[in-house]
Design an enzyme around this catalytic site. Structure first.
Site, PDB file in Angstrom:
ATOM      1  N   HIS A  45       0.813  -1.208   0.000  1.00 19.23           N
ATOM      2  CA  HIS A  45       0.000   0.000   0.000  1.00 19.23           C
ATOM      3  C   HIS A  45       0.851   1.264   0.000  1.00 19.23           C
ATOM      4  O   HIS A  45       0.470   2.276  -0.582  1.00 19.23           O
ATOM      5  CB  HIS A  45      -0.919  -0.014   1.222  1.00 19.23           C
ATOM      6  CG  HIS A  45      -2.077   0.923   1.119  1.00 19.23           C
ATOM      7  ND1 HIS A  45      -3.175   0.657   0.336  1.00 19.23           N
ATOM      8  CD2 HIS A  45      -2.315   2.127   1.687  1.00 19.23           C
ATOM      9  CE1 HIS A  45      -4.037   1.660   0.426  1.00 19.23           C
ATOM     10  NE2 HIS A  45      -3.547   2.563   1.232  1.00 19.23           N
ATOM     11  N   GLU A  89      -8.214   7.103  -4.641  1.00 19.71           N
ATOM     12  CA  GLU A  89      -7.584   6.096  -3.785  1.00 19.71           C
ATOM     13  C   GLU A  89      -8.597   5.032  -3.407  1.00 19.71           C
ATOM     14  O   GLU A  89      -9.803   5.236  -3.466  1.00 19.71           O
ATOM     15  CB  GLU A  89      -6.989   6.725  -2.519  1.00 19.71           C
ATOM     16  CG  GLU A  89      -5.638   7.374  -2.749  1.00 19.71           C
ATOM     17  CD  GLU A  89      -4.789   7.400  -1.483  1.00 19.71           C
ATOM     18  OE1 GLU A  89      -5.366   7.264  -0.386  1.00 19.71           O
ATOM     19  OE2 GLU A  89      -3.569   7.560  -1.606  1.00 19.71           O
ATOM     20  N   SER A  90      -8.063   3.882  -2.973  1.00 14.94           N
ATOM     21  CA  SER A  90      -8.913   2.764  -2.578  1.00 14.94           C
ATOM     22  C   SER A  90      -9.059   2.691  -1.067  1.00 14.94           C
ATOM     23  O   SER A  90      -8.170   3.099  -0.318  1.00 14.94           O
ATOM     24  CB  SER A  90      -8.302   1.456  -3.080  1.00 14.94           C
ATOM     25  OG  SER A  90      -7.031   1.257  -2.477  1.00 14.94           O
ATOM     26  N   HIS A  91     -10.198   2.173  -0.627  1.00 14.19           N
ATOM     27  CA  HIS A  91     -10.397   1.787   0.769  1.00 14.19           C
ATOM     28  C   HIS A  91     -11.186   0.482   0.764  1.00 14.19           C
ATOM     29  O   HIS A  91     -12.271   0.379   1.354  1.00 14.19           O
ATOM     30  CB  HIS A  91     -11.108   2.891   1.564  1.00 14.19           C
ATOM     31  CG  HIS A  91     -10.393   3.249   2.826  1.00 14.19           C
ATOM     32  ND1 HIS A  91     -11.026   3.528   4.004  1.00 14.19           N
ATOM     33  CD2 HIS A  91      -9.067   3.344   3.094  1.00 14.19           C
ATOM     34  CE1 HIS A  91     -10.134   3.801   4.942  1.00 14.19           C
ATOM     35  NE2 HIS A  91      -8.940   3.693   4.407  1.00 14.19           N
ATOM     36  N   ASP A 113      -5.897  14.496   0.960  1.00  8.89           N
ATOM     37  CA  ASP A 113      -4.849  14.513  -0.063  1.00  8.89           C
ATOM     38  C   ASP A 113      -4.950  15.746  -0.948  1.00  8.89           C
ATOM     39  O   ASP A 113      -3.943  16.265  -1.431  1.00  8.89           O
ATOM     40  CB  ASP A 113      -4.948  13.261  -0.947  1.00  8.89           C
ATOM     41  CG  ASP A 113      -4.322  12.039  -0.307  1.00  8.89           C
ATOM     42  OD1 ASP A 113      -3.449  12.196   0.556  1.00  8.89           O
ATOM     43  OD2 ASP A 113      -4.714  10.918  -0.668  1.00  8.89           O
ATOM     44  N   GLN A 236     -10.273   2.529  10.464  1.00 14.74           N
ATOM     45  CA  GLN A 236     -10.305   3.846  11.084  1.00 14.74           C
ATOM     46  C   GLN A 236     -11.740   4.311  11.305  1.00 14.74           C
ATOM     47  O   GLN A 236     -12.658   3.853  10.653  1.00 14.74           O
ATOM     48  CB  GLN A 236      -9.575   4.860  10.194  1.00 14.74           C
ATOM     49  CG  GLN A 236      -8.204   4.416   9.738  1.00 14.74           C
ATOM     50  CD  GLN A 236      -8.208   3.708   8.397  1.00 14.74           C
ATOM     51  OE1 GLN A 236      -9.115   2.946   8.076  1.00 14.74           O
ATOM     52  NE2 GLN A 236      -7.161   3.939   7.615  1.00 14.74           N
ATOM     53  N   GLU A 308      -3.751   5.000  12.445  1.00 12.00           N
ATOM     54  CA  GLU A 308      -4.302   5.696  11.286  1.00 12.00           C
ATOM     55  C   GLU A 308      -5.547   6.481  11.677  1.00 12.00           C
ATOM     56  O   GLU A 308      -6.500   6.601  10.893  1.00 12.00           O
ATOM     57  CB  GLU A 308      -4.575   4.707  10.152  1.00 12.00           C
ATOM     58  CG  GLU A 308      -3.296   4.116   9.591  1.00 12.00           C
ATOM     59  CD  GLU A 308      -3.507   3.236   8.373  1.00 12.00           C
ATOM     60  OE1 GLU A 308      -4.626   3.205   7.822  1.00 12.00           O
ATOM     61  OE2 GLU A 308      -2.541   2.560   7.972  1.00 12.00           O
ATOM     62  N   GLN A 310      -7.976   9.426  12.032  1.00 12.46           N
ATOM     63  CA  GLN A 310      -8.276  10.326  10.920  1.00 12.46           C
ATOM     64  C   GLN A 310      -8.118  11.802  11.300  1.00 12.46           C
ATOM     65  O   GLN A 310      -7.889  12.149  12.458  1.00 12.46           O
ATOM     66  CB  GLN A 310      -9.700  10.063  10.450  1.00 12.46           C
ATOM     67  CG  GLN A 310      -9.904   8.658   9.920  1.00 12.46           C
ATOM     68  CD  GLN A 310      -9.164   8.423   8.615  1.00 12.46           C
ATOM     69  OE1 GLN A 310      -9.576   8.879   7.552  1.00 12.46           O
ATOM     70  NE2 GLN A 310      -8.055   7.716   8.681  1.00 12.46           N
ATOM     71  N   ASP A 489      -5.741   7.178 -11.350  1.00 14.03           N
ATOM     72  CA  ASP A 489      -6.217   5.799 -11.456  1.00 14.03           C
ATOM     73  C   ASP A 489      -6.197   5.109 -10.106  1.00 14.03           C
ATOM     74  O   ASP A 489      -5.525   5.536  -9.170  1.00 14.03           O
ATOM     75  CB  ASP A 489      -5.394   5.001 -12.482  1.00 14.03           C
ATOM     76  CG  ASP A 489      -3.915   4.918 -12.111  1.00 14.03           C
ATOM     77  OD1 ASP A 489      -3.594   4.798 -10.920  1.00 14.03           O
ATOM     78  OD2 ASP A 489      -3.073   4.970 -13.026  1.00 14.03           O
TER      79      ASP A 489
END
Length: 729
Positions: A45, A89-91, A113, A236, A308, A310, A489
């Protein structure tokens, strides 16, 4: 003291070769805090260790790109001193474990970001994928994810303007939640993450640190098994109201010429932000964890570095400006703490409770991270067997009704109605079309934005599928009259240690490279999510493409909604009637084999550029690209959204499933009033672009060759019923 043994090393996702490198680099055994730091920074990651060899080959520049990959987000020039800042982004893993918080914190993370670079977020999009609709978890995951996306974005006051939803059994145990954010900034007010200035302060701002999300990056870099629920503590917990305060505080401070560098604490938390900022600046960084604001008692150095939690940021500020900066965060009710200093050692040094917990050379963590050139095998399906397409007595209208009431072609209205897509009052074209349009506030310029991917194509032929994913994004942006500029992407794949999975990645990237180069549509940011597998079964390769384009004058744009009676309807681009990997083949013929349609990129560019030019000279205001479901499905969508029918006149040979539902690429449907039709035809002929006259807009029905018909209101109900019935049932 915790003993570092083989089992603990394996739990941290570090293999024997990597651990030997750690020992030789440190010249000693790592502490538990150091092991945790290596685990996070060397995870897929964070380090992209299986993918960076391929990612480096992607085109990343054109004359509009200000910042490509390597920063918190990509940046492109919009003219007049304006810039768009964007990333996806992925989660995925967190959203499968805890769908509401996983999706919500995915949205929160991608917004940070963007605003960490000085941009105010103006639009959110998503690309979400779930398992088979009959799977016992799908409904729970769908409603949880949609609620989480809407809950966070709505509370932040940022419109969610577009996205895509797909159902496929390959996602039964690995759903995908990819979130995209777009922000607007002034070019001369872009902020970067490169730390500089020996002796400058390292400042922590935002919410307090807790034990949520520890090992989030490592968990996101591993396959699932049957105990995925036990990983719930690694997810998170988000607080959008705290993030709203953080956004406003950061943007206010950014007007004051105080911040030297700034970074979001995302995956791997304080570890990644500290390491990446110092590494980019070629400096060292000393941290005193006693100064980190914590919401839980007796947190260890390991927990603080890997949390992590937030809504947190890390900044580099000159010491004599700390009090001025602190006053801003005090006003917004947020923590502000000086937790370290930049040094000239090129080391990461961590102290906690008067003990040295870690000391690592930064080049070992960053540039020294492993990079694997994994073996790969690109596997394609065999050619589509045309003999499987039998003559059918079923009428085209009945087939159409079945298709638009199927999970992957029905209306997504239920989904986007959960989101506030009009907040900020700059949404010009709301969800449901080819691309959303958002005004650049205070101007007459617009951003066209879309998210696209066709995983079934990528699975059947990775190279062709990679080309198609980029081309479809470019086509959707073009359809509204915007000039496509760049993409972000989200590369979602299975286990890269398997040759066929690594082959999917290599093939998709190869196809993307060709499409990005020919269409002048570079990749400026993104994310890779690997190990999307459970008990050894992986997802379809899913490269989600987030595209962005510019409409320089919002007096000229098009929509897919039919607008007038008596327009001539044209199908632009050649139709061969290819059914391989089509939704018709799956839903009607129960065929999932065969190759996908070919993508002729030069043809895509010629046709798309012409369509865009016609929109920009006010010759076209109604355009829809043809993708999933083929021509008749696309035309039906235009009729439903505009409330206007079409009398279709076709040669008898074209009243066939191949022509009506084939998914040939590079095609558009346009609707043209009588006074403009001669100009349009002349230009298409001059450009040597193939087109067919399909019929005329008229009334409230779709009528095929005067022999079959159906009311638009009936189609609308069928189109919208699937989601409502599914959620009720």
């Amino acid at each position: 003291m915790i003993k570092i043994d083989k089992e603990l090393i394996e739990e941290h996702g570090i293999n024997d070769q990597e651990y030997e490198f750690i020992l030789s680099s440190l010249k000693r055994e790592p502490t538990i805090t150091e092991l945790g730091i290596f685990s996070a920074m060397w995870s897929e990651h964070c380090s992209y260790k299986s993918s960076k060899t391929w990612l480096k080959k992607l085109p990343t520049k054109n004359n509009k790109v200000i910042q490509g990959p390597g920063e918190n987000a990509g940046v492109i020039d919009l003219g007049d001193g304006d810039a768009a800042v964007f990333k996806m982004e992925s989660h995925n893993h967190p959203s499968f474990i805890e769908p509401y918080q996983g999706a919500a914190t995915g949205v929160g993370g991608i917004m940070r970001d963007v605003f960490t670079m000085g941009a105010r977020p103006v639009a959110l999009l998503n690309s979400i994928r779930f398992g088979d609709t009959d799977h016992p978890k799908t409904k729970h995951l769908l409603t949880g994810v949609v609620s989480g996306i809407g809950g966070y974005g709505n509370c932040m006051g940022v419109p969610t303007v577009g996205g895509e939803v797909e159902f496929n059994s390959c996602y039964n145990d690995n759903i995908l939640v990819n979130a995209m954010c777009v922000g607007i900034a002034k070019i001369d007010k872009i902020f970067y993450s490169k730390a500089s200035g020996i002796g400058n302060s390292v400042v922590y701002v935002g919410s307090k640190t807790g034990r949520d999300g520890i090992h989030g990056a490592t968990m996101a870099s591993a396959e699932f098994d049957d105990d995925s629920d036990e990983k719930r503590p690694t997810v998170q917990v988000g607080d959008p109201f705290a993030e709203k305060l953080l956004l406003e505080a950061c943007l206010e401070l950014m007007t004051m010429d105080i911040i030297i560098a700034i970074q979001d604490m995302g995956a791997a938390g304080l570890t990644s932000s500290a390491v990446e900022m110092a590494s980019k600046g070629g400096v060292g960084i000393n941290l005193n964890l006693d100064m980190v604001p914590c919401r839980e008692k007796k947190m260890s150095a390991y927990e603080i570095m890997l949390s992590e939690s937030q809504e947190r940021m890390l900044m580099i500020i000159e010491p004599d400006k700390e009090q001025e900066a602190k006053a801003v965060f005090d006003k917004w009710g947020l923590d502000f703490a000086t937790i370290g200093i930049l040094t000239d050692t090129n080391h990461l040094v961590i102290n906690h409770n008067d003990e040295l917990k870690a000391e690592i050379r930064l080049d070992i963590l960053e540039s020294g991270a492993p990079s694997y050139d994994r073996p790969y095998k690109i596997i394609k399906e065999s050619a589509f067997d045309e003999s499987l397409v039998k003559e059918t007595a079923e009428s085209p209208i009945n087939i159409l009704k079945r298709l638009i009431n199927s999970p992957n072609l029905c209306s997504r209205k239920w989904v986007w109605e959960q989101y506030d897509h009009m907040v900020m009052n700059d949404t010009i074209l709301r969800p449901g079309g080819d691309a959303a349009i958002v005004r650049v506030h205070g101007t007459n310029k617009g951003l066209a934005i879309s998210t696209d991917s066709t995983p079934r194509y990528c699975s059947a032929d990775p190279v062709e599928g990679g080309k198609q994913a980029v081309a479809e994004s470019w086509r959707n942006i073009t359809s509204v009259g915007a000039l496509p500029i760049a993409i972000t992407d989200c590369m979602n794949f299975g286990n890269p240690e398997k040759e066929e999975i690594m082959g999917q990645f290599a093939g998709v990237v190869t196809g993307m490279i060709e499409a990005c180069e020919i269409l002048d549509y570079p990749v400026v940011s993104g994310n890779v999510s690997l190990y999307n597998e459970t008990n050894g079964k992986g997802i379809n390769p899913t490269p989600a493409i987030g595209g962005i384009g510019l409409i320089e004058n919002l007096n000229h744009f098009s929509t897919p909604h039919l607008k007038r009676d008596n327009d001539t309807v044209l199908l632009v681009g050649k139709t061969d009637g290819y059914l391989g990997q089509s939704i018709y083949a799956k839903e009607i013929l129960n065929i999932i084999s065969g190759l996908p349609p070919k993508v002729n990129l030069k043809n895509e560019k010629k046709i798309g550029d012409t369509i865009r030019d016609l929109i920009n000279i006010n010759k076209l205001d109604t355009v829809h690209d043809i993708s999933d479901g083929g021509f008749l499905v696309a035309l039906t969508e235009m009729s439903i959204s505009g409330g206007i029918g079409v009398k279709i006149h076709l040669d008898e040979k074209d009243v066939s499933p191949k022509f009506l539902f084939g998914e040939d690429q590079g095609r558009y449907i346009i609707s043209v009033p009588d006074e403009l039709i001669s100009d349009i035809l002349r230009i298409l002929e001059l450009k040597n672009i193939f087109f067919q006259k399909i019929g005329k807009t008229s009334g409230t029905k779709i009528i095929i060759n005067d022999s079959e018909e159906i009311e638009i209101k009936s189609l609308k109900k069928i189109h919208e019923d699937w989601f409502n019935e599914y959620l009720k049932g």
